[in-house]
Design an enzyme around this catalytic site. Structure first.
Site, PDB file in Angstrom:
ATOM      1  CB  CYS A   1      -2.155   5.899   2.780  1.00  0.00           C
ATOM      2  SG  CYS A   1      -1.362   4.918   1.536  1.00  0.00           S
ATOM      3  CG  HIS A  27       1.380   8.588  -0.205  1.00  0.00           C
ATOM      4  ND1 HIS A  27       2.602   7.952  -0.263  1.00  0.00           N
ATOM      5  CD2 HIS A  27       0.475   7.618   0.082  1.00  0.00           C
ATOM      6  CE1 HIS A  27       2.451   6.669  -0.030  1.00  0.00           C
ATOM      7  NE2 HIS A  27       1.169   6.421   0.175  1.00  0.00           N
TER       8      HIS A  27
HETATM    9  C1  2RA Z   1       0.728   2.342  -1.455  1.00  0.00           C
HETATM   10  N1  2RA Z   1      -1.387   3.200  -0.593  1.00  0.00           N
HETATM   11  O1  2RA Z   1       1.198   3.452  -1.260  1.00  0.00           O
HETATM   12  C2  2RA Z   1      -0.665   1.990  -0.975  1.00  0.00           C
HETATM   13  C3  2RA Z   1      -0.663   0.982   0.091  1.00  0.00           C
HETATM   14  N2  2RA Z   1      -0.151   1.512   1.284  1.00  0.00           N
HETATM   15  O2  2RA Z   1       1.306   1.460  -2.085  1.00  0.00           O
END
Ligand code: 2RA
Length: 315
Positions: free
Chosen positions: A136, A249
């Protein structure tokens, strides 16, 4: 009479997102098999007004399945994706199992769809195939960086990520909420998923640290970028942090280009980029936030500016 689907890991956070997006996009499936571990088999779930029984994942689960959406961890993908491909299924794998395999396309549809152009549902003889979905934090970075790269060729990219609980799965999101309540109630926080307190805290990403001092999450971003850009020369370095945010994120991305790229041109390129929304209101000091972008598909980009350390004048 669209394709028949199978969702592998359907009870997990990503499995649930698969169903959410299939519904939002009115995906024209003919049928869906809801697959999970033995622990969840037999339970029922309702999707788009129909009730489904969750079945235990087995190789035979893929007989007659056109597309398999996998998100049940790397070991399940390594064990089951080849069996699905043998049965003629096109597997889209969200795990890291096959991302760096030379023969497997690593695809962000808005960025490098041509990498999977040879795979089609109208394939003769129904031979299967495997498409790997990048990590991601790689996807959101490259959704914004690639259009700029294509215009002025990135020579170096420095990324810092601020990753939400959602990346660690539903249990991590539950633990963040539980800990927040416990801390506010003056209780000792429950630390099962992460070794340290997560609420009101942040820490280096929980992925294992390698002998070079990077963690696996950082290495994924660095390696996957080179594969997706088909450019082993581009310099990429990353620092990945876990922050106490539920979903979405955030990242800081510093790009050095081969050719000059002024801010206005960059802004125009980003505004025109597929799947990118520019949120850059300096007057009101309003820029992208996780809460604003949660449960939306677009990548929001803000704080677009020249890197003053690069053009001689230091502000
Ligand atoms: C995380 N991108 O955020 C990694 C796995 N989804 O831990």
């Amino acid at each position: 009479d669209g394709p028949s689907l199978a969702v592998v890991g359907v009870t997990g956070a990503v499995g649930q997102e698969f169903l959410q997006v299939l519904s939002e996009r009115n995906f024209p499936y003919r049928s869906i098999r809801m697959l999970a571990s033995r622990r969840s088999a037999g339970r029922h779930l309702t999707f788009e007004g129909r009730e489904y029984e969750i079945e235990e994942l087995r190789p035979e689960s893929f007989d007659g399945v056109d597309i398999g959406l996998f998100s049940a961890g790397g070991s399940i993908s390594r064990e089951m994706a080849p069996a699905a491909v043998e049965r003629g299924t096109i597997v889209v794998d969200n795990s890291s199992a096959f991302r760096m395999d030379p023969g497997i396309p690593l695809v962000i549809p808005e960025v490098n769809p041509d990498a999977m152009a040879h795979i089609s549902l109208r394939r003769k003889g129904k031979e299967g195939a495997l498409i790997a979905n990048p990590n991601c934090s790689t996807i959101i970075c490259l959704m914004a960086a690639t259009p700029l790269h294509r215009h002025a060729k990135v020579v170096r990219m420095v990324v810092s990520t601020y990753q939400a609980a959602s990346g660690a799965g539903a249990a991590a999101m539950d633990e963040l909420e539980l800990q927040t309540r416990e801390v506010l109630d003056g209780k000792q926080p429950t630390c099962k998923i992460f070794k340290q307190q997560y609420a009101f805290n942040l820490f280096s990403h929980n992925a294992p640290i390698l002998s070079n001092g990077y963690n696996e999450e950082e290495m994924k971003l660095m390696k996957e970028t080179r594969k997706i850009w088909n450019n082993s020369d581009v310099k990429v370095t990353a620092t990945c942090i876990r922050v106490p945010v539920m979903r979405a994120h955030a990242e800081s991305v510093n790009l050095q280009f081969e050719k000059p790229l002024d801010e206005d041109t960059a802004r125009t390129i980003l505004k025109d980029a597929i799947g990118v929304v520019v949120v850059d209101d300096r007057a009101s000091n309003l820029f992208p936030t996780p809460l604003e972008v949660s449960n939306k598909d677009g990548v929001a980009v803000g704080r677009i500016r020249q890197d003053l350390s690069q053009d001689g004048n230091h502000g």
